[in-house]
Design a protein around this motif. Structure first.
Motif, PDB file in Angstrom:
ATOM      1  N   GLU A 116       0.760  -1.228  -0.132  1.00 46.18           N
ATOM      2  CA  GLU A 116      -0.009  -0.129  -0.167  1.00 46.18           C
ATOM      3  C   GLU A 116       0.651   1.261   0.096  1.00 46.18           C
ATOM      4  N   GLY A 163      -0.486  -9.989   6.464  1.00 49.90           N
ATOM      5  CA  GLY A 163       0.312 -10.757   5.612  1.00 49.90           C
ATOM      6  C   GLY A 163       1.578 -11.149   6.017  1.00 49.90           C
ATOM      7  N   PRO A 171      -5.792 -10.949  -3.076  1.00 45.88           N
ATOM      8  CA  PRO A 171      -5.491 -11.708  -1.970  1.00 45.88           C
ATOM      9  C   PRO A 171      -6.183 -12.632  -1.399  1.00 45.88           C
ATOM     10  N   GLY A 172      -5.835 -13.707  -0.970  1.00 47.19           N
ATOM     11  CA  GLY A 172      -6.762 -14.805  -0.764  1.00 47.19           C
ATOM     12  C   GLY A 172      -7.695 -14.662   0.534  1.00 47.19           C
ATOM     13  N   PRO A 228      -9.989 -12.882   1.829  1.00 47.96           N
ATOM     14  CA  PRO A 228     -11.612 -12.640   1.640  1.00 47.96           C
ATOM     15  C   PRO A 228     -12.145 -13.711   0.903  1.00 47.96           C
ATOM     16  N   GLU A 278     -12.501 -16.719   3.073  1.00 47.93           N
ATOM     17  CA  GLU A 278     -13.964 -16.447   3.923  1.00 47.93           C
ATOM     18  C   GLU A 278     -15.135 -16.524   2.996  1.00 47.93           C
ATOM     19  N   ASN A 327     -11.942 -10.287   9.023  1.00 50.64           N
ATOM     20  CA  ASN A 327     -12.596 -11.480   8.798  1.00 50.64           C
ATOM     21  C   ASN A 327     -13.574 -11.609   9.967  1.00 50.64           C
ATOM     22  N   CYS A 337      -7.575  -0.861  10.170  1.00 49.67           N
ATOM     23  CA  CYS A 337      -7.058  -2.348  10.602  1.00 49.67           C
ATOM     24  C   CYS A 337      -5.681  -2.629   9.566  1.00 49.67           C
TER      25      CYS A 337
HETATM   26  O1  KG4 Z   1      -2.730  -5.534   7.066  1.00 53.63           O
HETATM   27  P1  KG4 Z   1      -2.901  -6.128   5.460  1.00 53.63           P
HETATM   28  O2  KG4 Z   1      -3.925  -5.277   4.528  1.00 53.63           O
HETATM   29  O3  KG4 Z   1      -1.365  -6.176   5.066  1.00 53.63           O
HETATM   30  C1  KG4 Z   1      -0.286  -6.553   5.488  1.00 53.63           C
HETATM   31  O4  KG4 Z   1       0.056  -7.532   5.251  1.00 53.63           O
HETATM   32  O5  KG4 Z   1       0.343  -5.810   6.218  1.00 53.63           O
HETATM   33  O6  KG4 Z   1      -3.336  -7.565   5.684  1.00 53.63           O
HETATM   34  C2  KG4 Z   1      -3.309  -8.019   4.324  1.00 53.63           C
HETATM   35  C3  KG4 Z   1      -3.501  -9.558   4.662  1.00 53.63           C
HETATM   36  C4  KG4 Z   1      -3.556 -10.706   3.393  1.00 53.63           C
HETATM   37  O7  KG4 Z   1      -2.788 -11.740   3.931  1.00 53.63           O
HETATM   38  C5  KG4 Z   1      -5.100 -10.844   3.363  1.00 53.63           C
HETATM   39  O8  KG4 Z   1      -5.468 -12.266   2.721  1.00 53.63           O
HETATM   40  C6  KG4 Z   1      -5.483 -11.024   4.810  1.00 53.63           C
HETATM   41  O9  KG4 Z   1      -4.664  -9.766   5.401  1.00 53.63           O
HETATM   42  N1  KG4 Z   1      -7.000 -10.766   4.929  1.00 53.63           N
HETATM   43  C7  KG4 Z   1      -7.793 -11.858   5.302  1.00 53.63           C
HETATM   44  C8  KG4 Z   1      -8.962 -11.241   5.051  1.00 53.63           C
HETATM   45  N2  KG4 Z   1      -9.047  -9.949   4.538  1.00 53.63           N
HETATM   46  C9  KG4 Z   1      -7.765  -9.655   4.232  1.00 53.63           C
HETATM   47  N3  KG4 Z   1      -7.564 -12.731   5.817  1.00 53.63           N
HETATM   48  C10 KG4 Z   1      -8.837 -13.416   6.232  1.00 53.63           C
HETATM   49  N4  KG4 Z   1      -9.999 -13.084   5.977  1.00 53.63           N
HETATM   50  C11 KG4 Z   1     -10.075 -11.919   5.531  1.00 53.63           C
HETATM   51  N5  KG4 Z   1     -11.527 -11.648   5.408  1.00 53.63           N
END
Ligand code: KG4
Ligand code: ZN
Length: 357
Positions: free
Chosen positions: A12, A140, A181-182, A184, A187, A281, A307
């Motif tokens: 980001e 992640g 990204p996997g 969502p 879920e 999630n 978040c």
């Molecule tokens: O905090 P973030 O936006 O970025 C960093 O990694 O710092 O987190 C992204 C991670 C990804 O691995 C994505 O698959 C996971 O968070 N994520 C989720 C969900 N939404 C995003 N994992 C499980 N369920 C979700 N709904």
């Protein structure tokens, strides 16, 4: 106090201006996030070199937009904060160098923020939460349970010994052919799946430490996929539901231990706070509600946009550090690895390159 915050540690590119009042309350004047998901999607994950180049191309425009939207000119800034790590080093260099240039030209203090500290302090921005509290950070790149005791005062109570939680979601999605990204996607598929069809392991269940392990679970999912041919949509849903249920149960167990360790060492936390992409999630949110209730503490989950990675959390952490008199010089180095808790060691068996940030 007005602080510009810059975030470029992963995929980001973000900048924000946050105002902190003398009483500690906060106002987000602008918060611009440009996700690079599209650039990385064809590769099924973040490609560091592509991320670094995209940050170079995007950041100046995003800083300009954040400043314009806030209505604040550079001369009025009390400081400029950048995430100086941990993260992908190319991106960190881009953000930190930009912040240094702004600090130098406008003669304003530089604050080199630890990205994890910014996540940790976010509930003080959103909910004016008092110390001490217990943070569950799952994204992640990170999976940690942290006692947040004060600005610059953090004790890591648990971490993953292998994959980060979001990373495990992403890898399972990839194995199932779901797009990046996997998290969502898993879920969504899990919602129509039967969580009892596959009996996946609940890693670390019952262990007295508060660490996580996710790679064995991921391998168990891979083995099941290998046994099913052809893989029908219902199989995918059942596999996702089974995987997610195992993650939920392991998370509830690990957090239960983390909260117990917190209680023993620091007394009752004012809240359990969840942050990072995985906190988006809904099933995990529901599991955290009952964990918090059992520990007789409140659950705080900042809104999804705060978040996941953003500039406002960096600006806010910068403001908190500035108030505490903690500023940095223009020689401050970018850091790929940077533990939040200086006394924390990598757990035994630690093998991962991303999750140990
Ligand atoms: O905090 P973030 O936006 O970025 C960093 O990694 O710092 O987190 C992204 C991670 C990804 O691995 C994505 O698959 C996971 O968070 N994520 C989720 C969900 N939404 C995003 N994992 C499980 N369920 C979700 N709904
Ligand atoms: Zn993050």
């Amino acid at each position: 106090m007005l602080v510009l915050g810059i975030e470029t540690t992963c995929d980001e590119t973000a900048a924000a201006v946050v105002e902190r009042q003398a009483d500690g309350s906060a106002r987000i004047l602008s918060n611009i996030v440009r996700s690079q998901t599209e650039e990385h999607a064809p590769y099924g994950g973040v490609v560091p070199e592509i991320a670094a180049r995209a940050h170079v191309e995007l950041l100046d425009g995003i800083v300009a937009s954040a400043m314009k939207e806030s209505g604040v000119g550079f001369p009025r800034l009390s400081g400029v904060a950048a995430a100086a790590g941990p993260g992908l080093i190319g991106g960190v260099i881009v953000g930190l160098t930009t912040a240094k240039a702004i600090a130098f030209v406008h003669r304003t203090p530089l604050i080199a923020v630890n990205h994890l500290e910014a996540h940790a302090l976010t509930p003080r921005l959103t909910d004016a939460l008092e110390f001490p509290y217990c943070l569950f950070l799952a994204s992640g790149g990170h999976t940690q349970i942290v006692a947040v005791l004060g600005v610059g005062n953090y004790v890591r109570l648990g971490t993953t010994v292998d994959d980060a939680m979001g990373e495990a979601f992403d890898k399972v999605a990839k194995m199932l052919g779901l797009p990046y990204p996997g998290g969502p996607q898993v879920e969504r598929a899990a919602a129509s799946g039967d969580a009892t069809r596959f009996n996946f392991p609940r890693p670390m269940l019952g262990r007295p430490d508060a660490n996580f392990s996710l790679s064995g679970l991921k391998t168990a999912v891979r083995n099941e996929i290998g046994r099913i041919n052809p893989l029908e949509p219902q199989d995918i849903s059942d596999l996702c539901a089974g995987f997610q249920a195992a993650v939920l149960e392991a998370t509830a167990d690990r957090l239960g231990v983390g909260l117990k360790l917190f209680q023993e060492r620091f007394g009752t936390p004012r809240a359990l706070v969840a942050a990072g992409g995985v906190a988006a999630n809904q099933a995990i949110r529901a599991a955290l509600e009952s964990v918090a209730a059992r520990a007789q503490t409140a659950l705080i989950i900042p809104p999804p946009a705060l978040c996941t990675d953003n500039g406002a959390m960096i600006a806010w952490a910068g403001a908190e550090r500035l108030v505490a008199g903690l500023t940095d010089t223009l020689e401050t180095p970018p850091r790929a690895r940077w533990l939040l808790d200086a006394s924390a060691q990598a757990p035994a068996g630690f093998a991962n390159t991303r999750a140990g940030f």
